[in-house]
Structure formats: C-alpha cells, structure tokens
Design a protein around this motif. Structure first.
Motif, PDB file in Angstrom:
ATOM      1  N   LEU A  20     -48.299  58.461 -45.326  1.00 57.50           N
ATOM      2  CA  LEU A  20     -49.389  59.312 -44.422  1.00 57.50           C
ATOM      3  C   LEU A  20     -50.863  59.238 -44.763  1.00 57.50           C
ATOM      4  CD1 LEU A  20     -48.618  62.229 -42.889  1.00 57.50           C
ATOM      5  CD2 LEU A  20     -48.618  62.942 -45.534  1.00 57.50           C
ATOM      6  N   TYR A  21     -51.213  60.108 -43.690  1.00 56.75           N
ATOM      7  CA  TYR A  21     -52.696  59.733 -43.993  1.00 56.75           C
ATOM      8  C   TYR A  21     -53.195  61.769 -43.536  1.00 56.75           C
ATOM      9  CZ  TYR A  21     -52.957  54.677 -43.122  1.00 56.75           C
ATOM     10  OH  TYR A  21     -52.756  53.517 -43.467  1.00 56.75           O
ATOM     11  N   TYR A  22     -53.881  61.814 -43.669  1.00 59.24           N
ATOM     12  CA  TYR A  22     -54.238  63.376 -43.702  1.00 59.24           C
ATOM     13  C   TYR A  22     -55.098  63.927 -44.518  1.00 59.24           C
ATOM     14  CZ  TYR A  22     -54.038  68.176 -43.072  1.00 59.24           C
ATOM     15  OH  TYR A  22     -54.538  69.312 -41.889  1.00 59.24           O
TER      16      TYR A  22
ATOM     17  N   ASP B 169     -49.479  59.277 -49.604  1.00 57.79           N
ATOM     18  CA  ASP B 169     -50.196  59.879 -49.433  1.00 57.79           C
ATOM     19  C   ASP B 169     -51.816  59.164 -49.446  1.00 57.79           C
ATOM     20  OD1 ASP B 169     -51.512  62.563 -48.240  1.00 57.79           O
ATOM     21  OD2 ASP B 169     -50.471  63.813 -49.668  1.00 57.79           O
ATOM     22  N   VAL B 170     -52.661  58.308 -48.697  1.00 60.37           N
ATOM     23  CA  VAL B 170     -52.755  57.856 -48.438  1.00 60.37           C
ATOM     24  C   VAL B 170     -54.548  58.438 -48.520  1.00 60.37           C
ATOM     25  CG1 VAL B 170     -54.809  55.752 -46.777  1.00 60.37           C
ATOM     26  CG2 VAL B 170     -51.961  56.228 -46.829  1.00 60.37           C
ATOM     27  N   ALA B 171     -55.004  59.360 -48.308  1.00 63.72           N
ATOM     28  CA  ALA B 171     -56.693  59.781 -48.607  1.00 63.72           C
ATOM     29  C   ALA B 171     -56.823  60.404 -49.847  1.00 63.72           C
ATOM     30  CB  ALA B 171     -56.898  61.078 -47.577  1.00 63.72           C
ATOM     31  N   ARG B 172     -55.566  60.731 -50.143  1.00 62.32           N
ATOM     32  CA  ARG B 172     -55.931  61.544 -51.792  1.00 62.32           C
ATOM     33  C   ARG B 172     -55.570  60.253 -52.952  1.00 62.32           C
ATOM     34  NH1 ARG B 172     -51.399  65.797 -51.750  1.00 62.32           N
ATOM     35  NH2 ARG B 172     -51.895  66.434 -54.056  1.00 62.32           N
TER      36      ARG B 172
ATOM     37  N   MET C  88     -60.273  58.365 -49.003  1.00 62.53           N
ATOM     38  CA  MET C  88     -60.903  58.636 -47.547  1.00 62.53           C
ATOM     39  C   MET C  88     -61.176  57.588 -46.532  1.00 62.53           C
ATOM     40  SD  MET C  88     -60.538  61.678 -46.401  1.00 62.53           S
ATOM     41  CE  MET C  88     -61.612  63.040 -45.705  1.00 62.53           C
ATOM     42  N   ASP C  89     -61.369  56.268 -47.443  1.00 59.06           N
ATOM     43  CA  ASP C  89     -62.779  55.775 -46.471  1.00 59.06           C
ATOM     44  C   ASP C  89     -61.541  54.540 -45.303  1.00 59.06           C
ATOM     45  OD1 ASP C  89     -64.962  56.239 -47.875  1.00 59.06           O
ATOM     46  OD2 ASP C  89     -64.750  53.914 -48.834  1.00 59.06           O
ATOM     47  N   ALA C  90     -60.074  54.795 -46.329  1.00 59.96           N
ATOM     48  CA  ALA C  90     -59.115  53.426 -45.435  1.00 59.96           C
ATOM     49  C   ALA C  90     -58.989  54.348 -44.152  1.00 59.96           C
ATOM     50  CB  ALA C  90     -57.978  53.603 -46.316  1.00 59.96           C
ATOM     51  N   MET C  91     -58.586  55.668 -44.433  1.00 59.05           N
ATOM     52  CA  MET C  91     -58.396  57.398 -43.463  1.00 59.05           C
ATOM     53  C   MET C  91     -59.030  56.681 -42.314  1.00 59.05           C
ATOM     54  SD  MET C  91     -56.862  60.898 -42.752  1.00 59.05           S
ATOM     55  CE  MET C  91     -58.204  61.599 -42.769  1.00 59.05           C
ATOM     56  N   MET C  92     -60.624  56.695 -42.502  1.00 57.17           N
ATOM     57  CA  MET C  92     -61.361  56.843 -41.813  1.00 57.17           C
ATOM     58  C   MET C  92     -62.105  55.631 -40.781  1.00 57.17           C
ATOM     59  SD  MET C  92     -62.457  60.097 -41.837  1.00 57.17           S
ATOM     60  CE  MET C  92     -63.575  60.226 -40.496  1.00 57.17           C
ATOM     61  N   LYS C  93     -61.954  54.561 -41.684  1.00 52.86           N
ATOM     62  CA  LYS C  93     -61.691  53.253 -41.274  1.00 52.86           C
ATOM     63  C   LYS C  93     -60.283  52.690 -40.198  1.00 52.86           C
ATOM     64  CE  LYS C  93     -60.707  48.632 -42.165  1.00 52.86           C
ATOM     65  NZ  LYS C  93     -59.937  47.595 -43.774  1.00 52.86           N
TER      66      LYS C  93
ATOM     67  N   PHE D 181     -51.364  61.207 -39.505  1.00 53.76           N
ATOM     68  CA  PHE D 181     -50.692  60.053 -38.354  1.00 53.76           C
ATOM     69  C   PHE D 181     -49.378  59.933 -39.922  1.00 53.76           C
ATOM     70  CE2 PHE D 181     -53.898  56.506 -39.754  1.00 53.76           C
ATOM     71  CZ  PHE D 181     -55.065  57.773 -39.290  1.00 53.76           C
ATOM     72  N   LEU D 182     -49.061  58.563 -39.003  1.00 50.97           N
ATOM     73  CA  LEU D 182     -47.863  57.996 -40.152  1.00 50.97           C
ATOM     74  C   LEU D 182     -47.525  56.325 -39.561  1.00 50.97           C
ATOM     75  CD1 LEU D 182     -45.088  58.854 -42.361  1.00 50.97           C
ATOM     76  CD2 LEU D 182     -44.286  58.299 -40.366  1.00 50.97           C
ATOM     77  N   ARG D 183     -48.730  55.486 -40.971  1.00 51.49           N
ATOM     78  CA  ARG D 183     -48.543  54.463 -40.506  1.00 51.49           C
ATOM     79  C   ARG D 183     -46.767  53.993 -41.324  1.00 51.49           C
ATOM     80  NH1 ARG D 183     -51.506  50.368 -39.310  1.00 51.49           N
ATOM     81  NH2 ARG D 183     -53.878  50.506 -40.115  1.00 51.49           N
ATOM     82  N   ASP D 184     -45.999  53.263 -40.532  1.00 55.93           N
ATOM     83  CA  ASP D 184     -44.941  52.901 -40.520  1.00 55.93           C
ATOM     84  C   ASP D 184     -44.854  50.883 -40.525  1.00 55.93           C
ATOM     85  OD1 ASP D 184     -41.697  51.706 -41.530  1.00 55.93           O
ATOM     86  OD2 ASP D 184     -41.430  53.220 -39.884  1.00 55.93           O
ATOM     87  N   GLY D 185     -45.443  50.191 -41.192  1.00 54.20           N
ATOM     88  CA  GLY D 185     -45.318  48.762 -40.439  1.00 54.20           C
ATOM     89  C   GLY D 185     -46.795  49.082 -40.118  1.00 54.20           C
ATOM     90  N   GLU D 186     -45.914  48.074 -38.447  1.00 53.45           N
ATOM     91  CA  GLU D 186     -46.907  48.434 -37.205  1.00 53.45           C
ATOM     92  C   GLU D 186     -47.391  49.515 -36.347  1.00 53.45           C
ATOM     93  OE1 GLU D 186     -49.016  45.293 -36.547  1.00 53.45           O
ATOM     94  OE2 GLU D 186     -48.796  45.124 -39.177  1.00 53.45           O
ATOM     95  N   LEU D 187     -46.338  50.362 -37.217  1.00 56.92           N
ATOM     96  CA  LEU D 187     -46.493  51.262 -35.906  1.00 56.92           C
ATOM     97  C   LEU D 187     -47.300  52.817 -36.238  1.00 56.92           C
ATOM     98  CD1 LEU D 187     -45.123  52.750 -33.472  1.00 56.92           C
ATOM     99  CD2 LEU D 187     -42.944  53.789 -34.830  1.00 56.92           C
ATOM    100  N   MET D 188     -47.576  53.254 -36.039  1.00 59.76           N
ATOM    101  CA  MET D 188     -48.713  53.991 -35.963  1.00 59.76           C
ATOM    102  C   MET D 188     -48.012  55.495 -35.418  1.00 59.76           C
ATOM    103  SD  MET D 188     -52.470  54.192 -37.621  1.00 59.76           S
ATOM    104  CE  MET D 188     -52.991  52.935 -36.612  1.00 59.76           C
TER     105      MET D 188
END
Lengths: 244, 244
Positions: free
Chosen positions: B5-7, B31-34, B43-48, B64-71
């Motif tokens: 989860l990217y937020y 919870d990627v950004a955290r 946060m860098d991963a999200m901004m990337k 946005f949610l990443r599930d494998g290849e799907l965004m």
C-alpha cells in the motif's frame, strides 16, 4: 433489452461520459429522463427511482444505469460495467483496473471543473459565490489543469503500446472521456485553452481522434448531443476565463 | 506475497479506507511510505513510482496498491479489487457493482469533507482560505451531511437483508468505510455531531458494530492506526465546527 440511462434532461453533465460510450458502440439505450412521459419514461420515471422507498439499491444521484434488474450508479462504475460489453475496455482483466483508475482520475477532474463555478456550495447560485469562483478558477487554470493534463500526457507517453490511446493497444471508454473533458475545457475556457494543442499534444490528439470515430462524429452532429450550456459541468462564464 | 500500500506517512487520509480492509481481513501488507528506507521502502520508494518515467501505469496520486505486477490506484478501485480477495465483498457479481457505487458515493463525501477546509485551492494554506472555509463548512454541516447520511440511512433501511450491513447479508468493505467517515466526522465536528446517533441511528450502529470486529478493535488500539490530525481529510478546526 435496451440499457436505461438515467440522467437529468437539458445538460450534458456527467451523463455525457456514458452517452459517448453507448453511442460509440452503437448500443441500444433509452435516455430515460429525455423520453416522453407517455412512453412510461421521462423525468417522473427517474424521480420515482430516486425517491423509491422499496428499491433495494437506490442511487445517491444520477447518472445511473439500469440493465434488467441491476442498477449501476456513478459514471466510472457504469463505464466499468459497460466497457467489456461495448468492446470499449481492455481485454486483460488487470488492465481493467488500470483503465478504471484513469476514469476515476477523470471523475476527480470533473468534480474540480464543477467546483470552479461552485466553490462554496452546490446549492447556492453561481451569482452568490462569484468572488470565490474567480479565485478557485484561477488556481484551477494555473495549477490543476496543468497537473492533470501533464499527467495524462505522461500516461500516453509511457503507454507501452503507443501514445494513440490511453491504455493498451485499442481505444477504450477512457479515450472517449478524455475527448469530453478536452471538448468541455475548450467550451468553458476558450482563452485559457488557446495553446492547449501545443501544450498537451498527445491529449489533444486523443480528442481529435475520438471525434473522427464514425459513431462519435454522427452523434456529435445529431440532436441527441445536447449543446454545452450553463446548466452543465463545463460552463462558459467569460469572467472566469483567463484575461484576454 | 504481501500487498504494497502506497500512501503518505503521518496521516490517515484516504489510505485509511484501504488499511481498514487489510486490517480487518488480517491480510499481509506493507505500508510502504511508513517503512524504513533501509528496507528498500519508505517515502523515496513511493516517490520513485510517482515520478517514474518508465512505469507503464503510473498513478495520479496516492493511495495506490501494488499486487505483484498490477498497480491499482484510487481507494474505491483498490477496494473493488481487494474486496473479493479479502472476503469483504458481496459474493454476487452484480452486487459488487452496487457495493462499488456505494463506495464511490463515500469517495464523493470524502472529497467534500476535504473541501470544507480547502474550498478555494488544495495548494493554498487553510489559513489563507478561512473565510471561504467557514461558509463552505456551514453549508456542509447544514445540507450535505444530512443529504449523505439520510441517503445511507435509506440504503440500510431498504436493504432486503436487513439494516445491519450496507449491502447484502454480510459485512463488506463499505461498512468499514462508513465506520471511518462517522469516526472522522466525530473527530472533526464534535459539536455538530453531538446528536448523530439519534439522527442517524442505523449509520451510527454500523460504526459501532465495525468497532467491535476483533481485528478492527485491535488495529484501532495499535500504533499502526495513526491518530486523526490536521494533515488529514478530517481536521478539527474548532472555528469551523457548529457554534457551541
């Protein structure tokens, strides 16, 4: 059985995004509120659904689509539902979520367009919130239009299948909706949009390509296409447009 | 594989509607950004992703949610995608469109909540649009909250399977989102919401029932639940609340 589209009569509004998909596909549909009362349709038929005390799945607001027993509300949801049936969605299941995401970004943009003339309250007259509308519209034209349009340009530039469609390798309902927002922006803000084609060439090209699709060309020239007007989402208030 | 989860970090915001579904289902997610930068997230991963020039399907904005290849971008779209996987969607295919329609109405409501403190421009400070915010909030509390909440009451009252869930006969992600908006309204407008339970008893009961779900109760008490604050959608500015 024909699809039943429920939306206010007399304006393009949000219903137009659905009409474009139905028209492009040559689908049989009834534009319920615009039909005569004698036929069992008309505005009363729409209000009956909206005010029903017995319908199991009442919509919050138009537009909504009835397909047999199923009632689907919200533009993006309707297009999600209709897309595969009308051959206007990606074939790939995963890509359908991506297409839907693009449509939801378009929905957010449309809400911002609406709020340019109604920044304080939907149920106040534009005339009663003109000063706020002027500030909001200036920010919209200076910041929000570029933010959204640059994003759509990137989406097109980064489409692995080429920049002639928003997603995948064939036209989808997303392209039809891009046509509509570009068309609307030109109507509402002709001065601010003067350089649109040079600024956002890929997005502008989608608009032009959609307009050349035979069923869209025929529809736009027909009486079924309600002209843009000041009851819709895209309103031409010259005082809100960029200075000459 | 865990969902990503990217937020934005530091606020509940729109990401919270997704977190509630993941938490209720006990799903594995990042919870990627955290997360820390050292772990390859943060946060860098999200901004990337947001700034990527090569991703084929870039989101306009978090979440946005990443599930494998799907965004998958947009809250309602993410919940549409996750719902069946998390056992938080109706089993019936048609009803999933109805559930999604309800979620999109919630999304519209959330946008209106946001605009109470940012009626003129998202990128202006609240302090620079306080007067407009006061007018917009008053209209929101007087007209819009009742309009939406009466609608949700009707949806519950007209659910053929009973009024203890928003759709069908089991709890779905829609109920979790109703919990969040009721919780948020109480935080942001404690005075205006004082009679909420009496005015909208069915909606209030959904909130309370969700809070008793074991995984939600545990989550709300955990450090993973960021407290409401004035960076989020629901902000407590006492001057915007109803007069005491």
């Amino acid at each position: 059985m024909a699809y039943e589209l429920y939306y206010w009569d007399g304006l393009q509004g949000r219903g137009e995004f659905v009409r474009l998909a139905l028209e492009d596909a040559g689908a049989e549909y009834i534009d319920v509120a615009r039909e005569s009362k004698n036929s069992g349709y008309g505005m009363d038929a729409m209000m009956k659904v909206l005010n029903s005390k017995t319908e199991p799945h009442i919509p919050f607001a138009p537009p909504f689509l009835r397909d047999g027993e199923l009632m689907v509300p919200h533009v993006a949801n309707i297009l999600l539902y209709l897309g595969p049936k009308l051959n206007l969605a990606p074939k790939d299941e995963g890509l359908r979520y991506v297409a839907h995401g693009l449509q939801l970004t378009i929905a957010d943009f449309v809400a911002e367009v609406h709020d340019t003339h109604h920044p304080l309250a939907t149920d106040l007259y534009y005339e009663d919130q003109k000063d706020a509308a002027k500030i909001r519209t200036q920010n919209f034209l200076d910041k929000r239009v570029p933010k959204f349009m640059k994003y759509f340009e990137r989406v097109l530039a980064q489409n692995p299948h080429g920049d002639t469609q928003m997603i995948g390798d064939t036209a989808t309902y997303v392209d039809l909706s891009i046509f509509q927002i570009v068309d609307g922006l030109h109507y509402a803000f002709p001065r601010a949009m003067k350089e649109f084609g040079a600024q956002y060439p890929r997005v502008a090209a989608i608009h032009d390509a959609v307009l050349q699709r035979p069923n869209i060309a025929a529809y736009v020239d027909s009486e079924r296409r309600i002209p843009f007007n000041e009851s819709g989402i895209f309103r031409h208030y010259p005082e809100l447009d960029q200075d000459a």
